[in-house]
Design a protein around this motif. Structure first.
Motif, PDB file in Angstrom:
ATOM      1  N   MET A 146       0.679  -1.076   0.137  1.00  0.00           N
ATOM      2  CA  MET A 146      -0.110  -0.023  -0.158  1.00  0.00           C
ATOM      3  C   MET A 146       0.759   1.310  -0.026  1.00  0.00           C
ATOM      4  O   MET A 146       1.692   1.591   1.086  1.00  0.00           O
ATOM      5  CB  MET A 146      -0.724  -0.138   1.252  1.00  0.00           C
ATOM      6  N   VAL A 147       0.718   1.782  -1.101  1.00  0.00           N
ATOM      7  CA  VAL A 147       1.779   3.223  -1.067  1.00  0.00           C
ATOM      8  C   VAL A 147       0.766   4.346  -0.628  1.00  0.00           C
ATOM      9  O   VAL A 147      -0.327   4.925  -1.110  1.00  0.00           O
ATOM     10  CB  VAL A 147       2.149   3.744  -2.573  1.00  0.00           C
ATOM     11  N   SER A 148       0.858   4.633   0.635  1.00  0.00           N
ATOM     12  CA  SER A 148       0.092   5.661   1.422  1.00  0.00           C
ATOM     13  C   SER A 148       0.955   6.880   1.331  1.00  0.00           C
ATOM     14  O   SER A 148       1.488   7.455   0.537  1.00  0.00           O
ATOM     15  CB  SER A 148      -0.310   5.207   2.732  1.00  0.00           C
ATOM     16  N   SER A 149       1.068   7.552   2.665  1.00  0.00           N
ATOM     17  CA  SER A 149       1.763   8.840   2.795  1.00  0.00           C
ATOM     18  C   SER A 149       1.968   9.115   4.241  1.00  0.00           C
ATOM     19  O   SER A 149       1.265   8.453   5.122  1.00  0.00           O
ATOM     20  CB  SER A 149       1.135  10.020   2.216  1.00  0.00           C
ATOM     21  N   ARG A 186       1.727 -11.194   2.440  1.00  0.00           N
ATOM     22  CA  ARG A 186       1.902 -10.140   3.255  1.00  0.00           C
ATOM     23  C   ARG A 186       1.412  -8.726   2.935  1.00  0.00           C
ATOM     24  O   ARG A 186       0.944  -8.426   1.786  1.00  0.00           O
ATOM     25  CB  ARG A 186       3.620 -10.040   2.887  1.00  0.00           C
ATOM     26  N   VAL A 187       1.473  -7.890   3.878  1.00  0.00           N
ATOM     27  CA  VAL A 187       0.647  -6.560   3.774  1.00  0.00           C
ATOM     28  C   VAL A 187       1.566  -5.468   4.194  1.00  0.00           C
ATOM     29  O   VAL A 187       2.198  -5.460   5.279  1.00  0.00           O
ATOM     30  CB  VAL A 187      -0.534  -6.638   4.645  1.00  0.00           C
ATOM     31  N   VAL A 188       2.271  -4.743   3.282  1.00  0.00           N
ATOM     32  CA  VAL A 188       3.202  -3.712   3.543  1.00  0.00           C
ATOM     33  C   VAL A 188       2.627  -2.165   3.130  1.00  0.00           C
ATOM     34  O   VAL A 188       2.037  -2.220   2.322  1.00  0.00           O
ATOM     35  CB  VAL A 188       4.472  -3.887   2.514  1.00  0.00           C
ATOM     36  N   GLU A 189       3.066  -1.397   3.920  1.00  0.00           N
ATOM     37  CA  GLU A 189       2.656  -0.011   3.908  1.00  0.00           C
ATOM     38  C   GLU A 189       3.933   0.727   3.783  1.00  0.00           C
ATOM     39  O   GLU A 189       4.809   0.852   4.723  1.00  0.00           O
ATOM     40  CB  GLU A 189       1.917   0.511   5.101  1.00  0.00           C
ATOM     41  N   VAL A 190       3.992   1.655   2.769  1.00  0.00           N
ATOM     42  CA  VAL A 190       5.041   2.780   2.288  1.00  0.00           C
ATOM     43  C   VAL A 190       4.585   4.089   2.289  1.00  0.00           C
ATOM     44  O   VAL A 190       3.709   4.265   1.810  1.00  0.00           O
ATOM     45  CB  VAL A 190       5.771   2.403   1.021  1.00  0.00           C
ATOM     46  N   ASP A 191       5.055   4.907   3.460  1.00  0.00           N
ATOM     47  CA  ASP A 191       4.748   5.952   3.549  1.00  0.00           C
ATOM     48  C   ASP A 191       5.561   7.262   3.108  1.00  0.00           C
ATOM     49  O   ASP A 191       6.630   7.266   4.110  1.00  0.00           O
ATOM     50  CB  ASP A 191       4.102   6.169   5.189  1.00  0.00           C
ATOM     51  N   PRO A 192       5.515   7.724   2.204  1.00  0.00           N
ATOM     52  CA  PRO A 192       6.540   8.595   1.359  1.00  0.00           C
ATOM     53  C   PRO A 192       6.349  10.176   2.296  1.00  0.00           C
ATOM     54  O   PRO A 192       5.042  10.425   2.268  1.00  0.00           O
ATOM     55  CB  PRO A 192       6.442   8.787   0.069  1.00  0.00           C
ATOM     56  N   GLY A 193       7.231  10.852   2.513  1.00  0.00           N
ATOM     57  CA  GLY A 193       7.175  12.197   2.822  1.00  0.00           C
ATOM     58  C   GLY A 193       7.049  13.115   1.638  1.00  0.00           C
ATOM     59  O   GLY A 193       6.272  12.796   0.654  1.00  0.00           O
ATOM     60  N   MET A 194       7.920  14.103   1.653  1.00  0.00           N
ATOM     61  CA  MET A 194       7.854  15.183   0.282  1.00  0.00           C
ATOM     62  C   MET A 194       8.583  14.481  -0.645  1.00  0.00           C
ATOM     63  O   MET A 194       9.754  13.883  -0.966  1.00  0.00           O
ATOM     64  CB  MET A 194       8.602  16.375   0.697  1.00  0.00           C
ATOM     65  N   VAL A 195       7.858  14.095  -1.796  1.00  0.00           N
ATOM     66  CA  VAL A 195       8.454  13.639  -3.109  1.00  0.00           C
ATOM     67  C   VAL A 195       7.959  14.633  -4.283  1.00  0.00           C
ATOM     68  O   VAL A 195       6.880  15.170  -4.309  1.00  0.00           O
ATOM     69  CB  VAL A 195       7.570  12.389  -3.396  1.00  0.00           C
ATOM     70  N   ARG A 196       8.940  14.834  -4.938  1.00  0.00           N
ATOM     71  CA  ARG A 196       8.580  15.918  -6.151  1.00  0.00           C
ATOM     72  C   ARG A 196       8.664  14.611  -7.357  1.00  0.00           C
ATOM     73  O   ARG A 196       9.638  14.272  -7.952  1.00  0.00           O
ATOM     74  CB  ARG A 196       9.953  16.803  -6.344  1.00  0.00           C
ATOM     75  N   VAL A 249       9.391   7.163   4.841  1.00  0.00           N
ATOM     76  CA  VAL A 249      10.794   7.550   4.162  1.00  0.00           C
ATOM     77  C   VAL A 249      10.320   8.899   3.646  1.00  0.00           C
ATOM     78  O   VAL A 249       9.576   9.525   3.144  1.00  0.00           O
ATOM     79  CB  VAL A 249      10.921   6.771   2.778  1.00  0.00           C
ATOM     80  N   ARG A 250      11.363   9.947   4.135  1.00  0.00           N
ATOM     81  CA  ARG A 250      11.224  11.312   3.958  1.00  0.00           C
ATOM     82  C   ARG A 250      12.658  11.708   3.209  1.00  0.00           C
ATOM     83  O   ARG A 250      13.642  11.175   3.875  1.00  0.00           O
ATOM     84  CB  ARG A 250      11.150  12.092   5.262  1.00  0.00           C
ATOM     85  N   PRO A 251      12.833  12.827   2.787  1.00  0.00           N
ATOM     86  CA  PRO A 251      14.071  13.445   2.385  1.00  0.00           C
ATOM     87  C   PRO A 251      14.873  13.941   3.539  1.00  0.00           C
ATOM     88  O   PRO A 251      14.029  14.191   4.708  1.00  0.00           O
ATOM     89  CB  PRO A 251      13.831  14.764   1.493  1.00  0.00           C
ATOM     90  N   LEU A 252      16.256  14.227   3.437  1.00  0.00           N
ATOM     91  CA  LEU A 252      17.008  14.552   4.843  1.00  0.00           C
ATOM     92  C   LEU A 252      16.300  15.964   5.124  1.00  0.00           C
ATOM     93  O   LEU A 252      16.334  16.380   6.416  1.00  0.00           O
ATOM     94  CB  LEU A 252      18.348  14.796   4.362  1.00  0.00           C
TER      95      LEU A 252
END
Length: 269
Positions: A146-149, A186-196, A249-252
């Motif tokens: 799941m690509v969430s945020s 399996r159930v995976v969640e990927v939560d990105p922060g600021m993505v351009r 996952v966020r940028p530095l």
């Protein structure tokens, strides 16, 4: 060659994920509304030596999602028949289709915008997951990403609608993991922060590129679509007994949703 499905694959994170998964050895079914973009993506993947099939799909339509599931089942059967064995396994679903509209405060929130965000991010994910879960389970080695945020667990001013939708997606993900316990998915969640990416902010502001660019102004190196695709591929290629529940996952430059450093980071020449 195991089969992976990526929704929202016509641009941004979805397209980057499809390319990365093809490089990892998956046959990738790329699904999105824009058939022309999908055709271009399939050409890119095949030219690079990978395998991909385009299936136009609107995740807000029950009929369209049913067509996607049927196309995937037919593909698995035909590949297995060509190999003289059982159906090719369908092992991976990346629920990436989603998006944001507007940045209005709750008191001025657009019901239409909120409805669209729920329809795509939450109900669209539900439709696709329901339709493809039987194939994933039949593989005995299924994974749903799941690509969430980060908006799925942190709120911010102006983000009420998007945050509410992504909170809903996060709740669905946790519930699904509980419900599938003891089954081979399996159930995976990927939560990105600021993505351009090339479209996310522009779509949010209905084509206002100046306003979209302002979101990233002064931020050194936001995440890219390839950065997120790398995380998705990593979770999907762990040994099957390893479930990566969540990656944030966020940028530095972004310490938190509301804390973003502007300007250079580190030593400058």
């Amino acid at each position: 060659m195991p089969i992976a499905i990526v929704t929202g694959a016509s641009s941004g994170i979805g397209a980057a994920t499809a390319r990365r998964l093809a490089a990892e050895g998956f046959t990738v079914v790329v699904a999105a509304r824009r058939a022309d973009r999908l055709a271009e993506l399939v050409t890119q993947i095949t030219d690079a030596g990978g395998s991909a099939v385009a299936v136009p799909c609107d995740v807000t339509s029950d009929e369209s999602v049913a067509g996607l599931a049927e196309a995937v089942a037919d593909l698995a059967e035909s590949y297995g028949r060509e190999a003289g064995g059982p159906d090719e396994p369908v092992t991976l679903l990346v629920n990436n289709a989603g998006g944001a509209l507007g940045l209005d405060p709750v008191e001025h929130g657009s019901v239409d915008d909120w409805q669209w965000m729920f329809e795509v991010n939450v109900l669209g994910t539900l439709r696709v997951t329901k339709a493809l879960l039987p194939l994933l389970e039949a593989s005995e080695a299924g994974t749903i990403v799941m690509v969430s945020s980060t908006a799925g667990f942190i709120v911010y001013e102006g983000g009420g609608g998007y945050s509410a939708a992504k909170h809903g997606m996060t709740a669905m993900t946790g519930t699904l993991r509980l419900e599938l316990a003891g089954r081979p998915v399996r159930v995976v969640e990927v939560d990105p922060g600021m993505v351009r990416t090339d479209e996310f902010a522009t779509k949010r502001f209905r084509g206002d590129t100046e306003r979209a660019d302002a979101v990233y102004a002064g931020v050194e190196m936001p995440l890219t679509a390839d950065d997120v695709a790398d995380c998705i591929a990593w979770t999907a290629t762990r040994p099957q007994h390893v479930n990566i529940d969540r990656i944030v996952v966020r940028p530095l430059a972004q310490a938190a949703q509301h804390k973003v450093a502007k300007g250079p980071i580190g030593k400058q020449s």
